[in-house]
Motif scaffolding. Sequence first.
Motif, PDB file in Angstrom:
ATOM      1  N   GLU A  87      20.730   6.784  58.060  1.00 11.53           N
ATOM      2  CA  GLU A  87      19.542   6.294  58.758  1.00 11.53           C
ATOM      3  C   GLU A  87      19.642   6.549  60.261  1.00 11.53           C
ATOM      4  O   GLU A  87      20.726   6.505  60.843  1.00 11.53           O
ATOM      5  N   ILE A  88      18.470   6.758  60.869  1.00  9.79           N
ATOM      6  CA  ILE A  88      18.390   6.978  62.307  1.00  9.79           C
ATOM      7  C   ILE A  88      17.148   6.270  62.829  1.00  9.79           C
ATOM      8  O   ILE A  88      16.156   6.135  62.111  1.00  9.79           O
ATOM      9  N   LEU A  89      17.223   5.802  64.072  1.00  8.97           N
ATOM     10  CA  LEU A  89      16.086   5.117  64.711  1.00  8.97           C
ATOM     11  C   LEU A  89      15.702   5.851  65.986  1.00  8.97           C
ATOM     12  O   LEU A  89      16.543   6.107  66.851  1.00  8.97           O
ATOM     13  N   LEU A  90      14.412   6.196  66.087  1.00 10.42           N
ATOM     14  CA  LEU A  90      13.844   6.757  67.310  1.00 10.42           C
ATOM     15  C   LEU A  90      12.914   5.711  67.923  1.00 10.42           C
ATOM     16  O   LEU A  90      12.035   5.181  67.231  1.00 10.42           O
ATOM     17  N   ARG A 198      22.846   5.383  62.166  1.00  9.21           N
ATOM     18  CA  ARG A 198      23.975   6.186  62.646  1.00  9.21           C
ATOM     19  C   ARG A 198      23.793   6.542  64.121  1.00  9.21           C
ATOM     20  O   ARG A 198      24.768   6.636  64.869  1.00  9.21           O
ATOM     21  N   VAL A 199      22.540   6.812  64.499  1.00  7.91           N
ATOM     22  CA  VAL A 199      22.224   7.135  65.890  1.00  7.91           C
ATOM     23  C   VAL A 199      20.927   6.426  66.251  1.00  7.91           C
ATOM     24  O   VAL A 199      20.043   6.247  65.399  1.00  7.91           O
ATOM     25  N   MET A 200      20.826   6.019  67.515  1.00  5.16           N
ATOM     26  CA  MET A 200      19.584   5.482  68.055  1.00  5.16           C
ATOM     27  C   MET A 200      19.238   6.301  69.296  1.00  5.16           C
ATOM     28  O   MET A 200      20.065   6.463  70.196  1.00  5.16           O
ATOM     29  N   LEU A 201      18.014   6.846  69.318  1.00  5.77           N
ATOM     30  CA  LEU A 201      17.516   7.556  70.498  1.00  5.77           C
ATOM     31  C   LEU A 201      16.407   6.731  71.125  1.00  5.77           C
ATOM     32  O   LEU A 201      15.457   6.342  70.441  1.00  5.77           O
ATOM     33  N   SER A 290      25.759   2.352  66.351  1.00 13.45           N
ATOM     34  CA  SER A 290      25.098   3.646  66.522  1.00 13.45           C
ATOM     35  C   SER A 290      25.695   4.400  67.699  1.00 13.45           C
ATOM     36  O   SER A 290      26.007   3.791  68.729  1.00 13.45           O
ATOM     37  N   LEU A 291      25.794   5.711  67.569  1.00 19.90           N
ATOM     38  CA  LEU A 291      25.819   6.514  68.783  1.00 19.90           C
ATOM     39  C   LEU A 291      24.446   6.316  69.409  1.00 19.90           C
ATOM     40  O   LEU A 291      23.436   6.396  68.714  1.00 19.90           O
ATOM     41  N   LEU A 338      22.592  15.800  62.681  1.00 19.13           N
ATOM     42  CA  LEU A 338      24.018  15.548  62.925  1.00 19.13           C
ATOM     43  C   LEU A 338      24.532  14.263  62.301  1.00 19.13           C
ATOM     44  O   LEU A 338      25.742  14.086  62.133  1.00 19.13           O
ATOM     45  N   ILE A 339      23.643  13.347  61.910  1.00 15.83           N
ATOM     46  CA  ILE A 339      24.106  11.991  61.612  1.00 15.83           C
ATOM     47  C   ILE A 339      25.030  11.904  60.406  1.00 15.83           C
ATOM     48  O   ILE A 339      25.789  10.948  60.282  1.00 15.83           O
TER      49      ILE A 339
END
Length: 514
Positions: A87-90, A198-201, A290-291, A338-339
């Motif tokens: 999962e990723i959050l923008l 995994r990552v938050m932008l 998260s990164l 990349l996540i």
Amino acid sequence: MSRIACGVALLAGVLLSAPMASTPYTFHTYASMVAELQQLALDHPALAEYFTAQDAYGLPAVPDGAQQLVHPILRITNEALGLDKAEILLVGSQHGDEVVGMEVGVATARLLLESYGTDPWLTELVDRREIYILPLANPHGFNHGVRWSPGTESGSEDMNRDHLYDRDPCSFFCQDENSLSTVGARAIHELARRHLFRVMLDYHGGTELIIHPWGTPMHDADDESPDDRAHALLGQRMSSYGGPFRGVYPVGRSNSLLGSVFAPLDDTAYAASWDAGNADPLWPTAGWRSLAYTVEISNQKTPPQSTLGGDATILTPGGAEDGYVAKNVRIALATIDLIEPYVVWTNRAALPAQVGVGETVTVEWEVRGCFEVDDTHVRFGGDPDPRINFTGQSTTQQQSSGDPCFDGPTQFSAQVTLPSAGTWYLTPVAQVDSTLLTQVSPVPGATPPQSWVARARTQEGVLGINMTDPNEVNTVRGQLYWGAEPLAIQVGASEIFSDGFESGDLSVWSVVVQ
Ligand SMILES: [Zn+2]
């Protein structure tokens, strides 16, 4: 409305994308943004889910005159493949006058959904990821062209000082005593409680930078986070694939490049979980590892519409019609890729379903979602999961120089000889990114990498599980070796019939797996 009109031809099983018709990006209003997200979900019901933080989490709407403003969220994933994926959050426009972030969120959603089934890479991302997009965290500030958000403490709070991590130094620069007093910060928190991003932008504007932890005053300007290596490598990937439009984004630690702020989203998303002693104890913090990045898109918070670019060559850094939205959609895509590592066959359809004993099969593949390939080879055996249970393997393949995992990744190839009659299962496997364990002087000291991204590719087993939402269990599973979907090949005796088919054990021909 279909923004992208890609001509696509199927030739010999390979998808060929023709040049796309161009459509320049334009600014949305609050209402047109909401309408577009709703329409995308209606047009792509198997891939997109529209909801609001108000409906899903019971948060209050934000009054604005006669209007009640909500926080729309779009989830993009191929739902048929389940909801336990990386999962990723923008997040866009926590600061209401930094408007391009919202446009990046909407444009990323549209590109992913409209490219599904035509662009092979973007299709992989929608199949393999769960992408949460909150394009407008601060609708009230956006409607009034201001940074501030109304909150329970005052009518003008800075949402990016309203998160959970590092409340202590409030005494020297504090407009915000309490965490999560804005609805936008609450919306992000409710998402984080239910997922394992995994990552938050977090998209902003006003300068042009990609920055990552540490970014709070409790850390010094040159303090390295325990995941500094991963933060730096992904930041460089983002900057490079974003490309040269108006200058390649510099990448670095927030404290060094921009200066510290207390309780920002990026440090919270990175550390509130594992460094909970420095987070607000009044709120649950589980999940956040998260990164985390702040992307400062443009020197002007509202740049001219002509600088947003278009989608004519959206996947080409520096291509025609490049602009701030195109550049940052690419940054989002590079990050989504990349996540989590994944391995993709590139000649699966060309492989025979049957071979003779002692014949050689050539396997070709790519390793993606990584920075470096430490080891890759083909595993095979009689067990249907040869990544785990294998009796033979090919020789190790070497990565080429440069960037083996991304934007023209290395094509790996190996010869496999299946030694005896029967059903054999094959998969290419890869070990990646042990480089993420590299540390120089992490702060806090003696703390190994904490992020899901680093841990999931360097440790085996279930590393995290989140069951806050009874409808969706989310898991982070670590693997030292990543594999592709196994392929079954029937190996028979090698005597050849006159019609070209192999003889051998006829009884197994009926269980050939294509
Ligand atoms: Zn900002």
